[in-house]
Design a protein around this motif. Structure first.
Motif, PDB file in Angstrom:
ATOM      1  N   ILE A  94      35.300  45.827  36.895  1.00  0.00           N
ATOM      2  CA  ILE A  94      36.655  45.868  37.123  1.00  0.00           C
ATOM      3  C   ILE A  94      37.182  47.585  36.957  1.00  0.00           C
ATOM      4  CG2 ILE A  94      39.037  45.615  36.137  1.00  0.00           C
ATOM      5  CD1 ILE A  94      38.097  42.721  35.171  1.00  0.00           C
ATOM      6  N   ILE A  95      36.431  48.181  36.082  1.00  0.00           N
ATOM      7  CA  ILE A  95      36.689  49.672  35.985  1.00  0.00           C
ATOM      8  C   ILE A  95      36.094  50.156  37.268  1.00  0.00           C
ATOM      9  CG2 ILE A  95      35.884  51.426  34.861  1.00  0.00           C
ATOM     10  CD1 ILE A  95      35.917  49.803  32.283  1.00  0.00           C
ATOM     11  N   VAL A  96      35.091  49.829  37.790  1.00  0.00           N
ATOM     12  CA  VAL A  96      34.590  50.495  39.012  1.00  0.00           C
ATOM     13  C   VAL A  96      35.304  50.305  40.151  1.00  0.00           C
ATOM     14  CG1 VAL A  96      32.496  50.543  40.488  1.00  0.00           C
ATOM     15  CG2 VAL A  96      32.102  50.882  37.957  1.00  0.00           C
ATOM     16  N   ALA A  97      35.652  49.004  40.152  1.00  0.00           N
ATOM     17  CA  ALA A  97      36.401  48.644  41.563  1.00  0.00           C
ATOM     18  C   ALA A  97      37.807  49.344  41.595  1.00  0.00           C
ATOM     19  CB  ALA A  97      36.479  47.079  41.565  1.00  0.00           C
ATOM     20  N   VAL A  98      38.599  49.494  40.302  1.00  0.00           N
ATOM     21  CA  VAL A  98      39.676  50.143  40.277  1.00  0.00           C
ATOM     22  C   VAL A  98      39.572  51.587  40.488  1.00  0.00           C
ATOM     23  CG1 VAL A  98      41.495  50.848  38.909  1.00  0.00           C
ATOM     24  CG2 VAL A  98      40.798  48.439  39.096  1.00  0.00           C
ATOM     25  N   ALA A  99      38.503  52.364  40.041  1.00  0.00           N
ATOM     26  CA  ALA A  99      38.024  53.519  40.163  1.00  0.00           C
ATOM     27  C   ALA A  99      38.111  53.953  41.526  1.00  0.00           C
ATOM     28  CB  ALA A  99      37.038  54.125  39.228  1.00  0.00           C
ATOM     29  N   ILE A 100      37.110  53.119  42.255  1.00  0.00           N
ATOM     30  CA  ILE A 100      36.716  53.352  43.660  1.00  0.00           C
ATOM     31  C   ILE A 100      38.067  53.277  44.543  1.00  0.00           C
ATOM     32  CG2 ILE A 100      35.631  52.203  45.687  1.00  0.00           C
ATOM     33  CD1 ILE A 100      33.281  51.838  43.924  1.00  0.00           C
ATOM     34  N   TRP A 150      35.571  49.133  53.909  1.00  0.00           N
ATOM     35  CA  TRP A 150      34.008  49.381  54.226  1.00  0.00           C
ATOM     36  C   TRP A 150      33.226  49.668  52.796  1.00  0.00           C
ATOM     37  CZ3 TRP A 150      31.091  47.242  57.526  1.00  0.00           C
ATOM     38  CH2 TRP A 150      31.604  47.043  58.986  1.00  0.00           C
ATOM     39  N   VAL A 151      33.875  50.299  52.047  1.00  0.00           N
ATOM     40  CA  VAL A 151      33.518  50.830  50.705  1.00  0.00           C
ATOM     41  C   VAL A 151      33.526  49.602  49.664  1.00  0.00           C
ATOM     42  CG1 VAL A 151      33.975  52.211  48.548  1.00  0.00           C
ATOM     43  CG2 VAL A 151      33.935  53.206  50.749  1.00  0.00           C
ATOM     44  N   GLY A 152      34.588  48.766  49.705  1.00  0.00           N
ATOM     45  CA  GLY A 152      34.790  47.480  49.103  1.00  0.00           C
ATOM     46  C   GLY A 152      33.774  46.636  49.404  1.00  0.00           C
ATOM     47  N   LEU A 153      33.397  46.345  50.862  1.00  0.00           N
ATOM     48  CA  LEU A 153      32.203  45.485  51.225  1.00  0.00           C
ATOM     49  C   LEU A 153      31.087  45.841  50.730  1.00  0.00           C
ATOM     50  CD1 LEU A 153      33.421  44.623  55.017  1.00  0.00           C
ATOM     51  CD2 LEU A 153      33.523  43.371  52.984  1.00  0.00           C
ATOM     52  N   PHE A 168      30.380  47.663  47.981  1.00  0.00           N
ATOM     53  CA  PHE A 168      30.446  47.474  46.589  1.00  0.00           C
ATOM     54  C   PHE A 168      30.029  45.783  46.517  1.00  0.00           C
ATOM     55  CE2 PHE A 168      32.702  46.590  42.699  1.00  0.00           C
ATOM     56  CZ  PHE A 168      31.624  47.252  41.766  1.00  0.00           C
ATOM     57  N   ALA A 169      30.673  44.967  47.188  1.00  0.00           N
ATOM     58  CA  ALA A 169      30.296  43.454  46.921  1.00  0.00           C
ATOM     59  C   ALA A 169      28.883  43.301  47.259  1.00  0.00           C
ATOM     60  CB  ALA A 169      31.603  42.668  47.863  1.00  0.00           C
ATOM     61  N   LEU A 170      28.345  43.745  48.162  1.00  0.00           N
ATOM     62  CA  LEU A 170      26.941  43.812  48.749  1.00  0.00           C
ATOM     63  C   LEU A 170      26.218  44.210  47.632  1.00  0.00           C
ATOM     64  CD1 LEU A 170      25.480  42.952  51.355  1.00  0.00           C
ATOM     65  CD2 LEU A 170      25.341  45.043  51.858  1.00  0.00           C
ATOM     66  N   LEU A 171      26.360  45.200  47.034  1.00  0.00           N
ATOM     67  CA  LEU A 171      25.521  45.715  45.697  1.00  0.00           C
ATOM     68  C   LEU A 171      25.572  44.804  44.845  1.00  0.00           C
ATOM     69  CD1 LEU A 171      24.141  48.133  44.808  1.00  0.00           C
ATOM     70  CD2 LEU A 171      26.432  48.943  43.653  1.00  0.00           C
ATOM     71  N   MET A 172      26.866  44.282  44.547  1.00  0.00           N
ATOM     72  CA  MET A 172      26.947  43.288  43.536  1.00  0.00           C
ATOM     73  C   MET A 172      26.180  41.875  43.967  1.00  0.00           C
ATOM     74  SD  MET A 172      28.411  42.300  40.690  1.00  0.00           S
ATOM     75  CE  MET A 172      28.248  40.578  39.925  1.00  0.00           C
ATOM     76  N   GLY A 173      26.024  41.359  44.926  1.00  0.00           N
ATOM     77  CA  GLY A 173      25.080  40.414  45.277  1.00  0.00           C
ATOM     78  C   GLY A 173      23.648  40.596  45.234  1.00  0.00           C
ATOM     79  N   PHE A 174      23.239  41.933  45.472  1.00  0.00           N
ATOM     80  CA  PHE A 174      21.971  42.161  45.245  1.00  0.00           C
ATOM     81  C   PHE A 174      21.494  42.569  43.538  1.00  0.00           C
ATOM     82  CE2 PHE A 174      21.816  43.817  49.689  1.00  0.00           C
ATOM     83  CZ  PHE A 174      20.662  42.834  50.067  1.00  0.00           C
ATOM     84  N   GLU A 175      22.346  43.035  42.789  1.00  0.00           N
ATOM     85  CA  GLU A 175      22.353  43.066  41.539  1.00  0.00           C
ATOM     86  C   GLU A 175      22.763  42.474  40.466  1.00  0.00           C
ATOM     87  OE1 GLU A 175      20.537  45.749  40.209  1.00  0.00           O
ATOM     88  OE2 GLU A 175      20.060  46.562  42.468  1.00  0.00           O
ATOM     89  N   ALA A 176      23.196  41.004  40.880  1.00  0.00           N
ATOM     90  CA  ALA A 176      23.624  40.097  40.153  1.00  0.00           C
ATOM     91  C   ALA A 176      22.552  39.628  39.113  1.00  0.00           C
ATOM     92  CB  ALA A 176      24.425  38.804  40.923  1.00  0.00           C
ATOM     93  N   ALA A 177      21.497  39.242  39.512  1.00  0.00           N
ATOM     94  CA  ALA A 177      20.269  38.652  38.716  1.00  0.00           C
ATOM     95  C   ALA A 177      20.196  40.035  37.411  1.00  0.00           C
ATOM     96  CB  ALA A 177      19.039  38.571  39.703  1.00  0.00           C
TER      97      ALA A 177
END
Length: 176
Positions: free
Chosen positions: A54-60, A76-79, A81-90
């Motif tokens: 939440i903090i990073v999404a609001v800051a971006i 595009w930056v939000g997408l 960030f979502a892609l990064l979340m998918g890769f780093e979830a584990a």
């Protein structure tokens, strides 16, 4: 094939007995973490990661608006960030488990979680059986005898000769 990391809770140094609490974390891209990041984090009870998201999404979002970026750039930056979340979830899940004092026991490569569990427990039970047959834990008998115990003459050292000197020194009074 996906890789799974196996984690177990540590209970103040106790022996691992609650195998039903073992957790298998699949490494790789998590689709639902990318599509619904905050919901995925809340579902898996990754509270600190959720607060960080939440903090990073609001800051971006605020940073991009303040810099005067266009709406398409923000999307595009939000997408990304979502892609990064998918890769780093584990990794976020493993990080949370390590913060909760869970330890990583093994890494298993398998098609699905059920096969990973089977492979892990086959290997783990074989290792546990090997530990129970440990030859270093065999009773070695009584301690060695001590000196001057009545009835045990073998425990007394031999008497030293009275005229001889032990070592490399010459005998006293002998010729050189």
């Amino acid at each position: 094939m996906p890789a799974y990391t196996v984690h177990a809770p540590t209970a103040n140094g106790a022996v691992i007995a609650a195998t039903d609490r073992f957790t298998f974390v699949r490494d790789g891209f998590h689709f639902w973490a990318a599509v619904l990041g905050p919901v995925w984090l809340a579902w898996h009870r990754l509270w600190l990661a959720l607060i960080g998201w939440i903090i990073v999404a609001v800051a971006i979002e605020v940073g991009m608006v303040r810099l005067g970026a266009g709406r398409s750039t923000i999307v595009w930056v939000g997408l990304l960030f979502a892609l990064l979340m998918g890769f780093e979830a584990a990794s976020l899940k493993r990080w949370t488990l390590s913060r909760r004092n869970w330890r990583q026991l093994d890494i298993v490569v398998a098609e699905d979680e059920e096969t990973a569990e089977r492979r892990f427990f086959d290997r783990w039970t074989a290792k546990q059986r090997g530990l129970s047959n440990d030859q270093t834990a065999v009773d070695r008998g009584a301690p060695p005898p001590t000196r001057d115990i009545p009835g045990q003459p073998f425990s007394r050292p031999p008497a030293l000769p009275r005229n001889e000197i032990i070592g490399l020194f010459p005998e006293p009074g002998a010729s050189r």
